[in-house]
Design an enzyme around this catalytic site. Sequence first.
Site, PDB file in Angstrom:
ATOM      1  N   CYS A 206       0.832  -1.191   0.000  1.00  0.00           N
ATOM      2  CA  CYS A 206       0.000   0.000   0.000  1.00  0.00           C
ATOM      3  C   CYS A 206       0.877   1.254   0.000  1.00  0.00           C
ATOM      4  O   CYS A 206       1.775   1.378   0.844  1.00  0.00           O
ATOM      5  CB  CYS A 206      -0.902  -0.012   1.230  1.00  0.00           C
ATOM      6  SG  CYS A 206      -1.860   1.504   1.448  1.00  0.00           S
ATOM      7  N   CYS A 209       0.110   3.242   3.698  1.00  0.00           N
ATOM      8  CA  CYS A 209       0.551   2.747   5.009  1.00  0.00           C
ATOM      9  C   CYS A 209       1.652   1.690   4.930  1.00  0.00           C
ATOM     10  O   CYS A 209       2.207   1.311   5.960  1.00  0.00           O
ATOM     11  CB  CYS A 209      -0.639   2.181   5.773  1.00  0.00           C
ATOM     12  SG  CYS A 209      -1.282   0.622   5.109  1.00  0.00           S
ATOM     13  N   CYS A 228      -5.811  -2.804   0.272  1.00  0.00           N
ATOM     14  CA  CYS A 228      -4.825  -2.857   1.348  1.00  0.00           C
ATOM     15  C   CYS A 228      -5.377  -3.689   2.507  1.00  0.00           C
ATOM     16  O   CYS A 228      -6.569  -3.625   2.824  1.00  0.00           O
ATOM     17  CB  CYS A 228      -4.497  -1.433   1.814  1.00  0.00           C
ATOM     18  SG  CYS A 228      -3.474  -1.362   3.298  1.00  0.00           S
ATOM     19  N   ASP A 353      21.545  -1.845 -18.548  1.00  0.00           N
ATOM     20  CA  ASP A 353      21.353  -2.925 -17.576  1.00  0.00           C
ATOM     21  C   ASP A 353      20.378  -3.933 -18.178  1.00  0.00           C
ATOM     22  O   ASP A 353      19.199  -3.651 -18.338  1.00  0.00           O
ATOM     23  CB  ASP A 353      20.788  -2.336 -16.281  1.00  0.00           C
ATOM     24  CG  ASP A 353      20.646  -3.377 -15.172  1.00  0.00           C
ATOM     25  OD1 ASP A 353      20.599  -4.583 -15.483  1.00  0.00           O
ATOM     26  OD2 ASP A 353      20.563  -2.974 -13.998  1.00  0.00           O
TER      27      ASP A 353
END
Length: 436
Positions: A206, A209, A228, A353
């Site tokens: 999330c 949070c 979430c 890369d």
Amino acid sequence: MKNIAILLNKILSFLLNLIHRGGSLPGQMALKVDRNVLSELDIKCPIIVVTGTNGKTSTSNLIASSFETAGKKVITNRKGDNMLEGIATCILKESKLSGMVCADYIVLEVDELNIPYVMKQLPVSHMVVTNFFRDQLDRAKEMEQLIQKIEGAIVNFEGTLVLNANDPNVVRLHNAAPNAKASYFAMNRYEDSKEKNSEASEGKFCPLCGGKLIYKFYQYSHIGVYECENHDFKTPENALTGDIVDVASRTFKCKNKEFHAPQDGVYTMYNCMAVLCVMDLFQIDFDFVEKTFATTVIPDGRNEIMDINGHKCVLNLIKNPTGANEVMKVIEKDTDDKTILIVLNDKQQDGTDISWIFDTYFEKIIDDTTSHIICSGSRCYDMALRLKYGGYKHRIEVEEDLEKAVKSLKDADHAMYAIATYTALQPVRKLLRRNA
């Protein structure tokens, strides 16, 4: 200085056009004369920018073409010069010497790293974001760093965000732009949606949070429906939502109207949904969009099909794990015998890369129907090693000479697939089309 910069851009654009050349040189020189020239233009029409990891070119071109089909005058960087210099070339070429820009809409494909510069210079009204995936780590760094740069650029944005509701990394942008409106697009679950994901995925936590994102289902990569674990972030419910009818025939529905995507793949349908979301905002009849989808010419190397010696040959661009995985799925669906050419370069435009090949599910094309894989490009040996690690036991041919590698593919007596990174795409295409 503004007038001189505009005039210089027009002269250089004219001269390049005489020798059938394009590019961003005119805009580059104009910005050297007046680095703020774009902010000094008189623009009254909506400016729609399209950004994201995959699908920028297709989505911006489809938006521009849909407006044009509806009879609108559009300024757009259709050839994909999506850096600030290329954008300056495009707009200044169409502006008057006074700085007035006459159009109904301006539609711009913008490289993600150039969003901060474009937002500073132009009065953007709408920002379309297709998706965010890990891409070109040497240039764009980790995806989180890239998103944070874009978030910083839109803190004071007061226009409309058009966001992919099924990508949590895209949806989070609305939290960074409190003064902006948001419109979302999405796709409902379909028969190939999965409850577990084995692909490289970035949407695990999330953004508010840090809690774990729980997915109801995945469409591909981290694209899906999520919430979430702490219930403070989830897939927006007010999205313009499409229903996938049949992937093979590229058919989907939206608002009870059936559409056919111009290219294969679920990701292409998401691009189409972004277009429909924009058209819905501007109240453009979907009949114009349907006609655009049906008549769009697929960009070179985007699932481009050719006939070589009576056999199908499909050319595709790959540049990151998610996009490459979608190409693998297209090849996997072909159960006939096939030969595959993979050209892996590591130039600046490709990304130096190349570790992303180990996050790409090449195992999808490793089966008994793939009788021969040819590896070419500056990192051909790395590619061959990746296939060995993946368990491929049939013939692997490593050919550094691109012309010989393409000839080997064209000698196949069955279906052919060519996969190339950015700088290899046009050279491979040119060789494939020679005498085809």
